[in-house]
Design an enzyme around this catalytic site. Structure first.
Site, PDB file in Angstrom:
ATOM      1  N   ASP A  36      -5.395  67.251 116.384  1.00 32.30           N
ATOM      2  CA  ASP A  36      -6.541  66.252 117.088  1.00 32.30           C
ATOM      3  C   ASP A  36      -7.128  66.883 118.139  1.00 32.30           C
ATOM      4  O   ASP A  36      -6.746  67.077 119.259  1.00 32.30           O
ATOM      5  CB  ASP A  36      -5.738  65.190 117.612  1.00 32.30           C
TER       6      ASP A  36
ATOM      7  N   CYS B 188      -5.142  53.894 124.816  1.00 30.10           N
ATOM      8  CA  CYS B 188      -4.612  53.984 123.396  1.00 30.10           C
ATOM      9  C   CYS B 188      -3.521  54.930 123.563  1.00 30.10           C
ATOM     10  O   CYS B 188      -3.396  55.755 122.357  1.00 30.10           O
ATOM     11  CB  CYS B 188      -5.852  54.589 122.523  1.00 30.10           C
TER      12      CYS B 188
ATOM     13  N   GLN C  14     -10.413  65.734 122.196  1.00 29.29           N
ATOM     14  CA  GLN C  14     -10.613  66.004 123.594  1.00 29.29           C
ATOM     15  C   GLN C  14     -11.149  67.401 124.018  1.00 29.29           C
ATOM     16  O   GLN C  14     -11.093  67.663 125.069  1.00 29.29           O
ATOM     17  CB  GLN C  14      -9.251  65.474 124.683  1.00 29.29           C
TER      18      GLN C  14
HETATM   19  N1  7TS Z   1      -7.498  61.393 119.771  1.00 29.13           N
HETATM   20  C1  7TS Z   1      -7.756  61.772 121.084  1.00 29.13           C
HETATM   21  C2  7TS Z   1      -6.926  62.377 121.740  1.00 29.13           C
HETATM   22  C3  7TS Z   1      -8.562  60.822 121.761  1.00 29.13           C
HETATM   23  O1  7TS Z   1      -8.958  60.926 123.022  1.00 29.13           O
HETATM   24  C4  7TS Z   1      -9.568  59.686 120.989  1.00 29.13           C
HETATM   25  C5  7TS Z   1     -10.474  58.967 121.528  1.00 29.13           C
HETATM   26  C6  7TS Z   1      -9.337  59.712 119.627  1.00 29.13           C
HETATM   27  C7  7TS Z   1      -8.441  60.616 118.906  1.00 29.13           C
HETATM   28  C8  7TS Z   1     -10.119  58.681 118.695  1.00 29.13           C
HETATM   29  O2  7TS Z   1     -11.653  59.192 118.663  1.00 29.13           O
HETATM   30  P1  7TS Z   1     -12.505  58.046 117.856  1.00 29.13           P
HETATM   31  O3  7TS Z   1     -13.705  58.976 118.234  1.00 29.13           O
HETATM   32  O4  7TS Z   1     -12.061  58.132 116.543  1.00 29.13           O
HETATM   33  O5  7TS Z   1     -12.480  56.887 118.532  1.00 29.13           O
HETATM   34  N2  7TS Z   1     -10.122  58.658 123.127  1.00 29.13           N
HETATM   35  C9  7TS Z   1     -10.751  57.681 123.818  1.00 29.13           C
HETATM   36  C10 7TS Z   1     -10.407  57.395 125.165  1.00 29.13           C
HETATM   37  O6  7TS Z   1      -9.605  58.344 125.580  1.00 29.13           O
HETATM   38  N3  7TS Z   1     -10.901  56.529 125.612  1.00 29.13           N
HETATM   39  O7  7TS Z   1     -11.716  55.854 124.826  1.00 29.13           O
HETATM   40  C11 7TS Z   1     -11.749  56.797 123.636  1.00 29.13           C
END
Ligand code: 7TS
Length: 412
Positions: A203, A369, A206
């Site tokens: 993943d 989350c 970040q």
């Molecule tokens: N994995 C990590 C480590 C994340 O930080 C996030 C989103 C996701 C997966 C999901 O990403 P998406 O673009 O599919 O939503 N993180 C955050 C956060 O820390 N605050 O808002 C979204």
């Protein structure tokens, strides 16, 4: 014009506004980054000049749109040093990318007795899909533990030795924690997983756009990320998959664009990446994501990483000098990504965020989350400041001044 570090904020129109009476200080980049005008302009250009459906038209606009869309795929492949543009599947973002693997790969490969390994610091997007896949297949889900009362010790690498058995079929882990700021040794995780024959999923939500990222050097099987956290638009992201694995994978969605031949009795699939992109794709945003790659590379990802580090070190130093603040994740002086999360003694994170907003400072408060992680640390929520290439040391001073005001208010 290529971007210029000395005037980088000029590229981001949104930053030049007041919130209430104060100039905006945007420190919620972990949730989403802002977009430079180059990316915004690419969306305007596409809709004003090239908008058309891809892969099916023989007219000029459709050919231009197709070339630009496939060009963006090539650009994204280069951005992460993938061997082949066919290894880049456009998705809606990290969440969808991980779900595609959890549904397609896990459905075909997992059986009772198998183990899916993940870690105690994952975002729900890299946790719930594996719970679902384990439940559906009868496999067991296990977690690499986090060390330290404040999560300062990172993941337990000694436990990884015990956990990585030949029963482990897949190991999914984050590159950088969105809550702790922990940076995982991803190449080492891949090497150790490979030794027991496990498929690896990273993943990179970040880390993408913050540090140089090379899937061949890391030697992962799958990698997921979102465009909106790397100066690109929302609604577009990438699933990178090693070509040999993608070719053996059944699609998780079917429909137009991904078939070779259809009869009333059945259908055959195109190769990757089309096999995994049923329906009309998000053409405009994919093209703009390619422009975001150009933008980040012309600034230099090493320089962006150094800028993040400089800001987070400054923030760590100043925040840890404030009384009543419990910082979670790596300690001062230890490596951490460009974010800091903390609990404020006696003040709920939502109050901190609401008060900081009155000073024009945009933060994030909540469980991010990461509910199981919060529970493990004995917290319900934290406040998070997350930095990016356009933030400045003066903005950290504004953050600290606002937190001091909040402390005074709640103490009185
Ligand atoms: N994995 C990590 C480590 C994340 O930080 C996030 C989103 C996701 C997966 C999901 O990403 P998406 O673009 O599919 O939503 N993180 C955050 C956060 O820390 N605050 O808002 C979204």
């Amino acid at each position: 014009m290529p971007p210029d570090w000395s005037n980088v904020r000029a590229d981001f129109p949104i930053l030049h506004q007041n919130v209430g009476r104060h100039p905006l200080v945007y420190l919620d980049n972990g949730a989403t980054s802002q977009k430079p005008r180059q990316v915004i302009q690419s969306l305007v250009n596409y809709y004003e000049r090239d908008n058309s459906n891809v892969h099916r038209g023989l007219h000029a606009l459709s050919m231009r749109a197709t070339d630009a869309y496939e060009g963006a795929r090539g650009r994204l492949a280069k951005f992460i040093n993938a061997a082949d543009p066919a290894e880049i599947i456009f998705t809606r973002g990290t969440t969808e990318s991980i779900n595609v693997i959890a549904r397609s790969w896990a459905h075909a490969h997992l059986k009772p007795g198998d183990v899916v390994l993940t870690t105690e610091i994952e975002h729900h997007s890299n946790l719930v899909p594996w719970q679902q896949a384990a439940q559906a297949s009868g496999a067991t889900l296990k977690y690499v533990p986090l060390l330290g009362a404040d999560g300062e010790g990172g993941l337990d690498l000694a436990a990884l030795d015990t956990l990585l058995t030949p029963q482990v079929k897949l190991f999914a882990f984050t590159h950088m924690s969105n809550t702790l700021g922990t940076i995982n040794p991803v190449a080492e995780f891949c090497r150790r997983a490979k030794a027991v024959g496990a498929v690896t999923v990273i993943d990179a939500a970040q880390s993408i756009g913050h540090v140089p990222l090379d899937v061949r050097a890391i030697d992962c099987d799958f990698l997921a990320f979102s465009g909106h956290k790397m100066c690109g638009p929302t609604g577009i992201g990438v699933l990178y998959g090693r070509r040999a694995l993608l070719e053996k994978l059944a699609p998780d969605e079917t429909g137009g664009g991904m078939v070779v031949s259809v009869t009333y009795e059945g259908a055959t699939w195109k190769p990757a990446p089309e096999r995994f992109e049923a329906g009309t794709p998000n053409v405009a945003d994919a093209i703009a994501l390619g422009v975001a790659c150009d933008y980040l590379d012309s600034l230099g990802r090493e320089k962006i990483a150094a800028h993040d580090t400089q800001l987070v070190n400054l923030a760590m130093e100043k925040l840890s000098a404030l009384p009543g603040i419990r910082i979670i994740g790596p300690r001062v002086g230890q490596p951490r990504s460009g974010l800091v999360s903390f609990a404020f003694e006696g003040v709920h994170a939502h109050d901190v965020v609401t008060f900081a907003d009155q000073d024009g400072v945009a933060l994030r408060g909540g469980h991010h989350c990461n509910q199981p992680l919060m529970r493990k640390l004995g917290l319900t929520s934290t406040t998070r400041a997350s930095f990016y290439l356009y933030n400045t040391p003066e903005e950290i001073d504004r953050l600290v001044a606002s937190l001091q005001k909040i402390q005074k208010f709640f103490a009185g």
